[in-house]
Design a protein around this motif. Structure first.
Motif, PDB file in Angstrom:
ATOM      1  N   GLU A 234       0.887  -1.256  -0.094  1.00 55.95           N
ATOM      2  CA  GLU A 234      -0.176   0.028   0.150  1.00 55.95           C
ATOM      3  C   GLU A 234       0.880   1.317  -0.012  1.00 55.95           C
ATOM      4  OE1 GLU A 234      -3.093   2.666  -0.348  1.00 55.95           O
ATOM      5  OE2 GLU A 234      -3.335   0.378  -0.062  1.00 55.95           O
ATOM      6  N   GLY A 235       0.683   2.037  -0.837  1.00 54.26           N
ATOM      7  CA  GLY A 235       1.265   3.304  -1.227  1.00 54.26           C
ATOM      8  C   GLY A 235       2.770   3.403  -1.508  1.00 54.26           C
ATOM      9  N   ARG A 236       3.379   2.235  -1.579  1.00 46.09           N
ATOM     10  CA  ARG A 236       4.852   2.219  -1.711  1.00 46.09           C
ATOM     11  C   ARG A 236       5.162   2.097  -3.296  1.00 46.09           C
ATOM     12  NH1 ARG A 236       7.312  -1.978   2.374  1.00 46.09           N
ATOM     13  NH2 ARG A 236       9.296  -0.756   1.479  1.00 46.09           N
ATOM     14  N   ASP A 237       6.327   2.433  -3.659  1.00 41.94           N
ATOM     15  CA  ASP A 237       6.837   2.356  -4.910  1.00 41.94           C
ATOM     16  C   ASP A 237       8.046   0.952  -4.917  1.00 41.94           C
ATOM     17  OD1 ASP A 237       8.139   2.397  -7.357  1.00 41.94           O
ATOM     18  OD2 ASP A 237       9.150   4.565  -6.789  1.00 41.94           O
ATOM     19  N   LEU A 238       7.727   0.195  -5.433  1.00 38.76           N
ATOM     20  CA  LEU A 238       8.083  -1.254  -5.325  1.00 38.76           C
ATOM     21  C   LEU A 238       8.051  -2.287  -6.447  1.00 38.76           C
ATOM     22  CD1 LEU A 238       6.723  -3.466  -2.467  1.00 38.76           C
ATOM     23  CD2 LEU A 238       5.508  -1.813  -3.836  1.00 38.76           C
ATOM     24  N   GLY A 239       8.970  -3.207  -6.671  1.00 38.89           N
ATOM     25  CA  GLY A 239       8.650  -4.369  -7.504  1.00 38.89           C
ATOM     26  C   GLY A 239       8.306  -5.641  -6.783  1.00 38.89           C
ATOM     27  N   ILE A 240       7.356  -6.228  -7.417  1.00 37.39           N
ATOM     28  CA  ILE A 240       6.465  -7.228  -6.806  1.00 37.39           C
ATOM     29  C   ILE A 240       6.840  -8.520  -7.637  1.00 37.39           C
ATOM     30  CG2 ILE A 240       4.259  -8.047  -5.608  1.00 37.39           C
ATOM     31  CD1 ILE A 240       3.694  -5.065  -5.982  1.00 37.39           C
ATOM     32  N   GLY A 241       7.348  -9.456  -7.186  1.00 42.06           N
ATOM     33  CA  GLY A 241       7.703 -10.897  -7.769  1.00 42.06           C
ATOM     34  C   GLY A 241       6.679 -11.792  -7.208  1.00 42.06           C
ATOM     35  N   VAL A 242       5.775 -12.611  -8.153  1.00 38.38           N
ATOM     36  CA  VAL A 242       4.925 -13.433  -8.045  1.00 38.38           C
ATOM     37  C   VAL A 242       5.251 -14.827  -8.707  1.00 38.38           C
ATOM     38  CG1 VAL A 242       2.334 -13.971  -8.102  1.00 38.38           C
ATOM     39  CG2 VAL A 242       3.395 -11.522  -7.781  1.00 38.38           C
ATOM     40  N   ALA A 243       5.005 -15.994  -7.881  1.00 35.60           N
ATOM     41  CA  ALA A 243       5.272 -17.173  -8.484  1.00 35.60           C
ATOM     42  C   ALA A 243       3.773 -17.733  -8.797  1.00 35.60           C
ATOM     43  CB  ALA A 243       6.054 -17.991  -7.344  1.00 35.60           C
ATOM     44  N   THR A 244       3.728 -19.016  -9.002  1.00 35.71           N
ATOM     45  CA  THR A 244       2.716 -19.704  -9.657  1.00 35.71           C
ATOM     46  C   THR A 244       1.738 -20.430  -8.559  1.00 35.71           C
ATOM     47  OG1 THR A 244       1.858 -21.142 -11.268  1.00 35.71           O
ATOM     48  CG2 THR A 244       4.139 -21.670 -10.360  1.00 35.71           C
ATOM     49  N   GLY A 245       0.543 -21.023  -8.824  1.00 32.70           N
ATOM     50  CA  GLY A 245       0.042 -21.973  -7.855  1.00 32.70           C
ATOM     51  C   GLY A 245      -1.480 -21.598  -7.574  1.00 32.70           C
ATOM     52  N   ARG A 246      -2.315 -22.552  -7.467  1.00 34.01           N
ATOM     53  CA  ARG A 246      -3.727 -22.085  -7.006  1.00 34.01           C
ATOM     54  C   ARG A 246      -3.714 -21.282  -5.808  1.00 34.01           C
ATOM     55  NH1 ARG A 246      -8.254 -24.102  -9.311  1.00 34.01           N
ATOM     56  NH2 ARG A 246      -7.114 -25.617 -10.418  1.00 34.01           N
ATOM     57  N   THR A 247      -3.148 -21.699  -4.866  1.00 37.29           N
ATOM     58  CA  THR A 247      -3.282 -20.684  -3.704  1.00 37.29           C
ATOM     59  C   THR A 247      -3.099 -19.443  -3.836  1.00 37.29           C
ATOM     60  OG1 THR A 247      -2.498 -22.887  -2.510  1.00 37.29           O
ATOM     61  CG2 THR A 247      -2.756 -20.756  -1.167  1.00 37.29           C
ATOM     62  N   LEU A 248      -1.845 -19.181  -4.572  1.00 43.22           N
ATOM     63  CA  LEU A 248      -1.563 -17.704  -5.024  1.00 43.22           C
ATOM     64  C   LEU A 248      -2.660 -17.180  -6.000  1.00 43.22           C
ATOM     65  CD1 LEU A 248       2.377 -17.742  -5.699  1.00 43.22           C
ATOM     66  CD2 LEU A 248       0.902 -17.112  -3.360  1.00 43.22           C
ATOM     67  N   SER A 249      -3.351 -17.827  -6.583  1.00 42.73           N
ATOM     68  CA  SER A 249      -4.103 -17.252  -7.330  1.00 42.73           C
ATOM     69  C   SER A 249      -5.497 -16.775  -6.666  1.00 42.73           C
ATOM     70  CB  SER A 249      -4.889 -18.190  -8.564  1.00 42.73           C
ATOM     71  OG  SER A 249      -5.601 -19.301  -7.887  1.00 42.73           O
TER      72      SER A 249
END
Length: 318
Positions: A111-126
């Protein structure tokens, strides 16, 4: 009988505030800072808890056992934060509950931050995107942390990363390559493509990594990939207990000695370890070994899981 998943986020927030204040001994200001909310909000929740009669000698809100268990797991494995959700009998519902709790955690971090967000895979993450109610700085971006697989049902890294980026209203970058190459040499050939190496570099500079993990059961998604299926027995013989970012780890969290671990197009676990914010989002008793291995390896500093897994993590050797 009440649905254990009903209003989970609100119950979890109230229970965390109540536990920290009445049992943990934290001040309202400390709770506000820890949970990324205003002191006024903390004060309001404490007032509601008192009015509801939920506080006697102990806190009788739902989930307080989970709160105490999360604190114990975090302390044992040196985590900044852990969230433990109730066990839910239905397999898919359990993934949904864990994923939504992870979305709430991630929202507070971005929230409100300037950042890079890395996301992996999987049903739980979806499922996490359902609770990703946050707006980072417009210059933020999302990147997929792993290459893709040839089959998908809405849980491929491309789709999960896209859903995160759309929810947050930011740009998305993709590792447009297979998760596993046929050999280390073919991986090196692919990495001659500048666009691919640029995105791989972006996975390394992302501030936040949101990951899952997998068991090596015969019906797991990863074990259906041809090159993995062909070498699964050998990987298991070398002590692998599961996979993390495509990397096969042993019980101590060490990558096993196998060419598949040299053939991955993904952020490496060792580089994830360097990030200031990293989350493992995974549950199910069949994943206890790999979750424990990841925590032993110190690859993440935050965990979201279910109660049965958390109890197993506390019962077994660290």
């Amino acid at each position: 009988m009440d649905d254990p998943t009903e209003d989970l986020t609100e119950q979890l927030e109230r229970a965390r505030v109540a536990w920290f204040y009445f049992l943990g001994g934290l001040t309202q200001q400390e709770i506000a800072a820890r949970m990324n909310m205003t002191r006024l909000r903390v004060n309001k929740i404490i007032g509601q808890v008192r009015e509801d009669g939920a506080v006697r000698i102990d806190v009788t809100l739902p989930l307080t056992d989970c709160i105490a268990l999360a604190e114990a797991v975090a302390a044992r494995y040196g985590l900044i934060e852990a969230v433990v959700v109730p066990d839910v009998p239905d397999y898919l519902e359990q993934k949904r509950v864990i994923g939504e709790a992870a979305g709430t955690m991630a929202a507070a971090l971005v929230e409100g931050r300037d950042l890079g967000i890395g996301v992996a895979t999987g049903r739980t993450l979806s499922f996490a995107v359902r609770r990703l109610n946050a707006r980072p700085h417009p210059d933020s971006w999302v990147v997929g942390l792993t290459g893709g697989v040839t089959r998908s049902s809405g849980t491929n890294t491309f789709e999960v990363a896209t859903s995160f980026a759309r929810s947050l209203g930011v740009e998305c970058h993709y590792l447009t390559a297979p998760l596993y190459c046929a050999s280390p040499e073919s991986r090196e050939t692919l990495l001659l493509i500048d666009e691919l190496t640029d995105v791989l570099a972006r996975t390394e500079i992302a501030d936040l990594g949101i990951t899952s993990c997998g068991s090596l059961a015969g019906d797991a998604t990863l074990t259906q990939i041809r090159v993995v299926k062909d070498h699964l027995d050998d990987v298991l013989k070398r002590g692998a207990v599961g996979e993390f970012l495509g990397c096969f780890l042993d019980a101590q969290g060490r990558p096993v000695d196998h060419f598949l671990n040299e053939s991955i197009i993904a952020l490496s676990p060792d580089k994830l370890k360097l990030k200031p914010m990293s989350m493992l989002v995974s549950g199910g008793i069949e994943k206890v070994q790999i979750i424990r291995a990841i925590l032993r390896g110190g690859y993440v500093n935050r965990l979201v899981t279910n109660e049965a897994v958390a109890r197993a993590l506390m019962a077994g050797p660290r």
